[in-house]
Design a protein around this motif. Structure first.
Motif, PDB file in Angstrom:
ATOM      1  N   UNK A   5      27.287 -38.492  24.733  1.00 47.67           N
ATOM      2  CA  UNK A   5      25.959 -39.005  25.030  1.00 47.67           C
ATOM      3  C   UNK A   5      25.671 -40.196  24.126  1.00 47.67           C
ATOM      4  N   UNK A   6      25.213 -41.293  24.732  1.00 44.78           N
ATOM      5  CA  UNK A   6      24.812 -42.464  23.957  1.00 44.78           C
ATOM      6  C   UNK A   6      23.326 -42.754  24.120  1.00 44.78           C
ATOM      7  N   UNK A   7      22.781 -42.421  25.289  1.00 42.14           N
ATOM      8  CA  UNK A   7      21.365 -42.647  25.583  1.00 42.14           C
ATOM      9  C   UNK A   7      20.767 -41.352  26.117  1.00 42.14           C
ATOM     10  N   UNK A   8      19.449 -41.341  26.226  1.00 48.80           N
ATOM     11  CA  UNK A   8      18.801 -40.177  26.810  1.00 48.80           C
ATOM     12  C   UNK A   8      19.253 -40.021  28.257  1.00 48.80           C
ATOM     13  N   UNK A   9      19.468 -38.776  28.668  1.00 54.07           N
ATOM     14  CA  UNK A   9      19.942 -38.449  30.008  1.00 54.07           C
ATOM     15  C   UNK A   9      18.757 -37.997  30.855  1.00 54.07           C
ATOM     16  N   UNK A  10      18.636 -38.570  32.049  1.00 53.26           N
ATOM     17  CA  UNK A  10      17.594 -38.160  32.981  1.00 53.26           C
ATOM     18  C   UNK A  10      18.119 -37.019  33.849  1.00 53.26           C
ATOM     19  N   UNK A  11      17.255 -36.080  34.211  1.00 59.44           N
ATOM     20  CA  UNK A  11      17.695 -34.970  35.066  1.00 59.44           C
ATOM     21  C   UNK A  11      18.128 -35.474  36.436  1.00 59.44           C
ATOM     22  N   UNK A  12      19.086 -34.791  37.027  1.00 56.40           N
ATOM     23  CA  UNK A  12      19.507 -35.152  38.379  1.00 56.40           C
ATOM     24  C   UNK A  12      20.969 -34.888  38.598  1.00 56.40           C
ATOM     25  N   UNK A  13      21.490 -35.497  39.631  1.00 56.31           N
ATOM     26  CA  UNK A  13      22.879 -35.298  40.005  1.00 56.31           C
ATOM     27  C   UNK A  13      22.985 -34.451  41.252  1.00 56.31           C
ATOM     28  N   UNK A  14      24.129 -33.838  41.409  1.00 58.61           N
ATOM     29  CA  UNK A  14      24.356 -32.962  42.563  1.00 58.61           C
ATOM     30  C   UNK A  14      23.452 -31.737  42.475  1.00 58.61           C
ATOM     31  N   UNK A  15      23.233 -31.024  43.589  1.00 54.69           N
ATOM     32  CA  UNK A  15      22.327 -29.867  43.590  1.00 54.69           C
ATOM     33  C   UNK A  15      22.588 -28.833  42.479  1.00 54.69           C
ATOM     34  N   UNK A  16      23.846 -28.464  42.180  1.00 57.57           N
ATOM     35  CA  UNK A  16      24.016 -27.484  41.095  1.00 57.57           C
ATOM     36  C   UNK A  16      23.488 -28.002  39.751  1.00 57.57           C
ATOM     37  N   UNK A  17      23.759 -29.259  39.435  1.00 59.98           N
ATOM     38  CA  UNK A  17      23.289 -29.831  38.171  1.00 59.98           C
ATOM     39  C   UNK A  17      21.778 -30.006  38.186  1.00 59.98           C
ATOM     40  N   UNK A  18      21.234 -30.453  39.306  1.00 56.19           N
ATOM     41  CA  UNK A  18      19.788 -30.633  39.406  1.00 56.19           C
ATOM     42  C   UNK A  18      19.068 -29.296  39.227  1.00 56.19           C
ATOM     43  N   UNK A  19      19.636 -28.242  39.776  1.00 57.75           N
ATOM     44  CA  UNK A  19      19.050 -26.909  39.615  1.00 57.75           C
ATOM     45  C   UNK A  19      19.089 -26.479  38.154  1.00 57.75           C
ATOM     46  N   UNK A  20      20.187 -26.750  37.472  1.00 57.13           N
ATOM     47  CA  UNK A  20      20.283 -26.417  36.048  1.00 57.13           C
ATOM     48  C   UNK A  20      19.285 -27.238  35.232  1.00 57.13           C
ATOM     49  N   UNK A  21      19.080 -28.485  35.586  1.00 58.19           N
ATOM     50  CA  UNK A  21      18.064 -29.296  34.907  1.00 58.19           C
ATOM     51  C   UNK A  21      16.669 -28.709  35.148  1.00 58.19           C
ATOM     52  N   UNK A  22      16.405 -28.213  36.359  1.00 58.12           N
ATOM     53  CA  UNK A  22      15.118 -27.585  36.653  1.00 58.12           C
ATOM     54  C   UNK A  22      14.947 -26.311  35.823  1.00 58.12           C
ATOM     55  N   UNK A  23      16.026 -25.547  35.677  1.00 59.95           N
ATOM     56  CA  UNK A  23      15.987 -24.336  34.835  1.00 59.95           C
ATOM     57  C   UNK A  23      15.651 -24.717  33.395  1.00 59.95           C
ATOM     58  N   UNK A  24      16.223 -25.809  32.936  1.00 58.11           N
ATOM     59  CA  UNK A  24      15.939 -26.276  31.574  1.00 58.11           C
ATOM     60  C   UNK A  24      14.464 -26.623  31.421  1.00 58.11           C
ATOM     61  N   UNK A  25      13.889 -27.260  32.432  1.00 56.29           N
ATOM     62  CA  UNK A  25      12.479 -27.622  32.397  1.00 56.29           C
ATOM     63  C   UNK A  25      11.598 -26.383  32.282  1.00 56.29           C
ATOM     64  N   UNK A  26      11.898 -25.364  33.066  1.00 62.29           N
ATOM     65  CA  UNK A  26      11.125 -24.122  33.025  1.00 62.29           C
ATOM     66  C   UNK A  26      11.289 -23.453  31.655  1.00 62.29           C
TER      67      UNK A  26
END
Length: 92
Positions: A5-26
């Protein structure tokens, strides 16, 4: 493995990754509420705060790994400076 990682990462990507990002938000939301509860004098074990923090870290790492496995690059925050992986000056 996901790239460094060099910069802040925005949530997103394919559905499995996006779902994991949503889990992180919760999970982060639950962590903030637990911190507020603890700060108000209510009983909230330190282990709960630590667990929620580590769990959200796991979801972030899992989302990045899922995107990497699927061949999708992370979306970096474009206006952000390179903040990760930098070393302090040698004379510091």
């Amino acid at each position: 493995a996901a790239p460094a990682i060099e910069r802040f990462i925005l949530p997103g990507g394919r559905p499995p990754a996006a779902t994991l990002h949503a889990c992180r938000t919760v999970c982060r939301r639950a962590e903030r509420r637990a911190v507020t509860l603890s700060a108000s004098g209510q009983s909230c074990p330190e282990e709960v705060l630590r667990y929620l923090n580590r769990l959200s870290d796991y979801f972030f790492a899992a989302a990045r790994a899922a995107n990497a496995l699927l061949g999708v690059r992370d979306t970096e925050y474009e206006r952000g400076a390179r903040v990760f992986g930098r070393r302090p000056p040698a004379d510091a």
